[in-house]
Design a protein around this motif. Sequence first.
Motif, PDB file in Angstrom:
ATOM      1  N   THR A  93       9.025 -25.712  26.038  1.00 50.18           N
ATOM      2  CA  THR A  93       9.056 -27.163  26.182  1.00 50.18           C
ATOM      3  C   THR A  93       8.823 -27.887  24.853  1.00 50.18           C
ATOM      4  OG1 THR A  93       6.695 -27.218  26.725  1.00 50.18           O
ATOM      5  CG2 THR A  93       8.234 -27.085  28.573  1.00 50.18           C
ATOM      6  N   ALA A  94       8.188 -27.204  23.895  1.00 54.18           N
ATOM      7  CA  ALA A  94       7.849 -27.847  22.626  1.00 54.18           C
ATOM      8  C   ALA A  94       8.328 -27.053  21.416  1.00 54.18           C
ATOM      9  CB  ALA A  94       6.339 -28.058  22.533  1.00 54.18           C
ATOM     10  N   THR A  95       8.876 -25.881  21.636  1.00 53.77           N
ATOM     11  CA  THR A  95       9.359 -25.037  20.551  1.00 53.77           C
ATOM     12  C   THR A  95      10.799 -24.621  20.830  1.00 53.77           C
ATOM     13  OG1 THR A  95       8.277 -23.188  21.690  1.00 53.77           O
ATOM     14  CG2 THR A  95       7.145 -24.113  19.778  1.00 53.77           C
ATOM     15  N   SER A  96      11.490 -24.216  19.807  1.00 54.69           N
ATOM     16  CA  SER A  96      12.912 -23.890  19.919  1.00 54.69           C
ATOM     17  C   SER A  96      13.108 -22.537  20.595  1.00 54.69           C
ATOM     18  CB  SER A  96      13.538 -23.858  18.524  1.00 54.69           C
ATOM     19  OG  SER A  96      14.828 -23.273  18.562  1.00 54.69           O
ATOM     20  N   SER A  97      13.813 -22.536  21.694  1.00 48.67           N
ATOM     21  CA  SER A  97      14.110 -21.262  22.359  1.00 48.67           C
ATOM     22  C   SER A  97      15.094 -20.436  21.537  1.00 48.67           C
ATOM     23  CB  SER A  97      14.662 -21.508  23.766  1.00 48.67           C
ATOM     24  OG  SER A  97      15.871 -22.255  23.713  1.00 48.67           O
ATOM     25  N   ALA A  98      15.915 -21.095  20.725  1.00 52.74           N
ATOM     26  CA  ALA A  98      16.852 -20.361  19.876  1.00 52.74           C
ATOM     27  C   ALA A  98      16.107 -19.506  18.851  1.00 52.74           C
ATOM     28  CB  ALA A  98      17.795 -21.325  19.165  1.00 52.74           C
ATOM     29  N   THR A  99      14.964 -20.008  18.376  1.00 59.74           N
ATOM     30  CA  THR A  99      14.180 -19.286  17.368  1.00 59.74           C
ATOM     31  C   THR A  99      13.171 -18.332  17.998  1.00 59.74           C
ATOM     32  OG1 THR A  99      14.386 -21.125  15.817  1.00 59.74           O
ATOM     33  CG2 THR A  99      12.600 -19.559  15.417  1.00 59.74           C
ATOM     34  N   PHE A 100      12.477 -18.794  19.027  1.00 56.45           N
ATOM     35  CA  PHE A 100      11.328 -18.048  19.551  1.00 56.45           C
ATOM     36  C   PHE A 100      11.613 -17.340  20.868  1.00 56.45           C
ATOM     37  CE2 PHE A 100       9.560 -21.532  16.958  1.00 56.45           C
ATOM     38  CZ  PHE A 100       8.918 -20.764  15.995  1.00 56.45           C
ATOM     39  N   ARG A 101      12.839 -17.329  21.312  1.00 57.11           N
ATOM     40  CA  ARG A 101      13.163 -16.740  22.603  1.00 57.11           C
ATOM     41  C   ARG A 101      12.818 -15.252  22.651  1.00 57.11           C
ATOM     42  NH1 ARG A 101      18.433 -17.237  20.182  1.00 57.11           N
ATOM     43  NH2 ARG A 101      19.422 -15.180  19.866  1.00 57.11           N
ATOM     44  N   ILE A 102      12.690 -14.772  23.865  1.00 57.39           N
ATOM     45  CA  ILE A 102      12.469 -13.349  24.089  1.00 57.39           C
ATOM     46  C   ILE A 102      13.789 -12.605  23.920  1.00 57.39           C
ATOM     47  CG2 ILE A 102      12.006 -11.647  25.913  1.00 57.39           C
ATOM     48  CD1 ILE A 102       9.815 -13.502  26.916  1.00 57.39           C
ATOM     49  N   GLU A 103      13.724 -11.511  23.199  1.00 53.06           N
ATOM     50  CA  GLU A 103      14.829 -10.560  23.104  1.00 53.06           C
ATOM     51  C   GLU A 103      14.221  -9.195  23.394  1.00 53.06           C
ATOM     52  OE1 GLU A 103      17.994 -11.040  22.703  1.00 53.06           O
ATOM     53  OE2 GLU A 103      18.006 -13.172  22.208  1.00 53.06           O
ATOM     54  N   ALA A 104      14.666  -8.521  24.433  1.00 57.63           N
ATOM     55  CA  ALA A 104      14.066  -7.243  24.811  1.00 57.63           C
ATOM     56  C   ALA A 104      14.990  -6.497  25.752  1.00 57.63           C
ATOM     57  CB  ALA A 104      12.703  -7.471  25.484  1.00 57.63           C
ATOM     58  N   GLU A 105      14.752  -5.191  25.880  1.00 56.98           N
ATOM     59  CA  GLU A 105      15.516  -4.389  26.828  1.00 56.98           C
ATOM     60  C   GLU A 105      15.092  -4.691  28.258  1.00 56.98           C
ATOM     61  OE1 GLU A 105      16.934  -0.277  24.983  1.00 56.98           O
ATOM     62  OE2 GLU A 105      14.748  -0.456  24.930  1.00 56.98           O
ATOM     63  N   THR A 106      13.850  -5.090  28.463  1.00 55.68           N
ATOM     64  CA  THR A 106      13.368  -5.398  29.800  1.00 55.68           C
ATOM     65  C   THR A 106      14.044  -6.659  30.336  1.00 55.68           C
ATOM     66  OG1 THR A 106      11.331  -5.653  31.108  1.00 55.68           O
ATOM     67  CG2 THR A 106      11.455  -6.880  29.076  1.00 55.68           C
ATOM     68  N   PRO A 107      14.256  -6.773  31.652  1.00 58.15           N
ATOM     69  CA  PRO A 107      14.867  -7.997  32.203  1.00 58.15           C
ATOM     70  C   PRO A 107      14.049  -9.236  31.820  1.00 58.15           C
ATOM     71  CG  PRO A 107      14.818  -6.265  33.860  1.00 58.15           C
ATOM     72  CD  PRO A 107      14.014  -5.766  32.698  1.00 58.15           C
ATOM     73  N   HIS A 108      14.721 -10.284  31.418  1.00 57.30           N
ATOM     74  CA  HIS A 108      14.006 -11.484  30.984  1.00 57.30           C
ATOM     75  C   HIS A 108      14.927 -12.699  31.087  1.00 57.30           C
ATOM     76  CE1 HIS A 108      16.124 -10.051  27.373  1.00 57.30           C
ATOM     77  NE2 HIS A 108      16.206 -11.338  27.030  1.00 57.30           N
ATOM     78  N   ARG A 109      14.312 -13.879  31.094  1.00 53.12           N
ATOM     79  CA  ARG A 109      15.038 -15.140  31.072  1.00 53.12           C
ATOM     80  C   ARG A 109      14.295 -16.091  30.140  1.00 53.12           C
ATOM     81  NH1 ARG A 109      17.646 -12.001  33.278  1.00 53.12           N
ATOM     82  NH2 ARG A 109      18.790 -12.111  35.265  1.00 53.12           N
ATOM     83  N   ASN A 110      15.044 -16.861  29.369  1.00 53.73           N
ATOM     84  CA  ASN A 110      14.477 -17.893  28.509  1.00 53.73           C
ATOM     85  C   ASN A 110      14.901 -19.248  29.052  1.00 53.73           C
ATOM     86  OD1 ASN A 110      13.283 -16.296  26.185  1.00 53.73           O
ATOM     87  ND2 ASN A 110      15.381 -15.506  26.154  1.00 53.73           N
ATOM     88  N   LEU A 111      13.937 -20.109  29.340  1.00 50.94           N
ATOM     89  CA  LEU A 111      14.221 -21.419  29.930  1.00 50.94           C
ATOM     90  C   LEU A 111      13.752 -22.529  29.005  1.00 50.94           C
ATOM     91  CD1 LEU A 111      12.944 -20.819  33.595  1.00 50.94           C
ATOM     92  CD2 LEU A 111      15.236 -20.376  32.666  1.00 50.94           C
ATOM     93  N   GLY A 112      14.506 -23.627  28.978  1.00 46.65           N
ATOM     94  CA  GLY A 112      14.073 -24.820  28.277  1.00 46.65           C
ATOM     95  C   GLY A 112      14.353 -24.792  26.787  1.00 46.65           C
ATOM     96  N   ASP A 113      13.766 -25.771  26.109  1.00 50.75           N
ATOM     97  CA  ASP A 113      13.912 -25.915  24.666  1.00 50.75           C
ATOM     98  C   ASP A 113      12.949 -27.013  24.228  1.00 50.75           C
ATOM     99  OD1 ASP A 113      14.815 -25.457  22.132  1.00 50.75           O
ATOM    100  OD2 ASP A 113      16.925 -25.845  22.576  1.00 50.75           O
ATOM    101  N   ALA A 114      12.826 -27.188  22.929  1.00 54.58           N
ATOM    102  CA  ALA A 114      11.936 -28.223  22.413  1.00 54.58           C
ATOM    103  C   ALA A 114      12.350 -29.591  22.949  1.00 54.58           C
ATOM    104  CB  ALA A 114      11.959 -28.221  20.888  1.00 54.58           C
ATOM    105  N   GLY A 115      11.401 -30.301  23.526  1.00 55.73           N
ATOM    106  CA  GLY A 115      11.656 -31.639  24.032  1.00 55.73           C
ATOM    107  C   GLY A 115      12.315 -31.706  25.387  1.00 55.73           C
ATOM    108  N   ARG A 116      12.505 -30.572  26.047  1.00 56.92           N
ATOM    109  CA  ARG A 116      13.146 -30.583  27.364  1.00 56.92           C
ATOM    110  C   ARG A 116      12.191 -30.052  28.424  1.00 56.92           C
ATOM    111  NH1 ARG A 116      16.226 -27.750  31.098  1.00 56.92           N
ATOM    112  NH2 ARG A 116      16.406 -25.734  30.047  1.00 56.92           N
TER     113      ARG A 116
END
Length: 338
Positions: free
Chosen positions: A287-310
């Motif tokens: 919600t306050a940080t960039s998901s493009a920069t700080f998103r999870i990348e892993a072999e385990t199942p995962h989802r990245n939601l939102g973005d800074a300011g959203r």
Amino acid sequence: MDAPRVLLVKLTSLGDVIKALPVIDDIRRALPGTTVDWVVERPVDSLLALHPGIATVIPLELRRYRKEGRYGAALRGVCRDFGLLRARRYDCIVDLQGRRKSAIVAALARGPVIGPAPGPSSEPMYHRFYRRCVGRALYEGRDAISANRILAAQALGYPMPSSPPRFGLRPGSVPPGDLAPARPFAVLVHGSSKPEKTLAEATWIELGNWLSSRGLRCLLPWGDAQERARAQRLADAIGSAARVPQRMPSLTDWVGILAQATVVAGVDSGITHLAAASGAPTVAIFTATSSATFRIEAETPHRNLGDAGRKVALAEIQAAVADLLGSRSEPGVSGEGS
């Protein structure tokens, strides 16, 4: 000829250190026989000790003494840690942090230092401690995990791997029963060092009730007194399915807890990133940080939601969790959507 020895410098914070862990697997695959050491600030050294690919973890204690204003203790600690840092010579020292403090620590070790070139917002002059800089254009705009992997590959002269990041953490033991509920359970990471990263308490309560209706208990972690009070409020509202740890788990405890979790949903914090690194299906909420920069990348199942300011709606979180639950087969757990 002796096998090469490499020192990695990534001092803080928990999330940043976790995002650098895949570098270990990259190095060992690209340069077989290489010995890898790592210098890091306490208490994250206990986490790195769970990685079998790290030969020696060199712990420092700079941040705590600075926060407490104990400069005499800091000096004694530096002298003690300095001996460990200088104990052996390295063929290459890679500064993955690119800050003045990390560059100085790298320069105090014995060996040539390579690190990231400075950018417009970098601290001044830190790169003067390096023998060579890696150009920022090679990793600028990439997520943090990829940036670390590219930096290490450029520093050590191997191609950037195309494989997914592997974190390599091995749980030490089953966590004590006073720290985690019986399985199946979800972990709701509601706290963060920055208040703007958090969600409304009502969102967590509704999510906890929704998970409970699907057969999951809910673990509500905390890291300080304020977070513990919030965790207790959330648990009281969710009811008997919710659990608040009665003491703060160590980082090694957390790896064991998260490895057993059915699903983890959390804001952008160290524990959320540790969840994915520990193999837990993870929903990361930004919600306050960039998901493009700080998103999870892993072999385990995962989802990245939102973005800074959203803002991220409850229904969006529920849909992502339901998707991950649907990919698992665990008795007593329903993966149906809301």
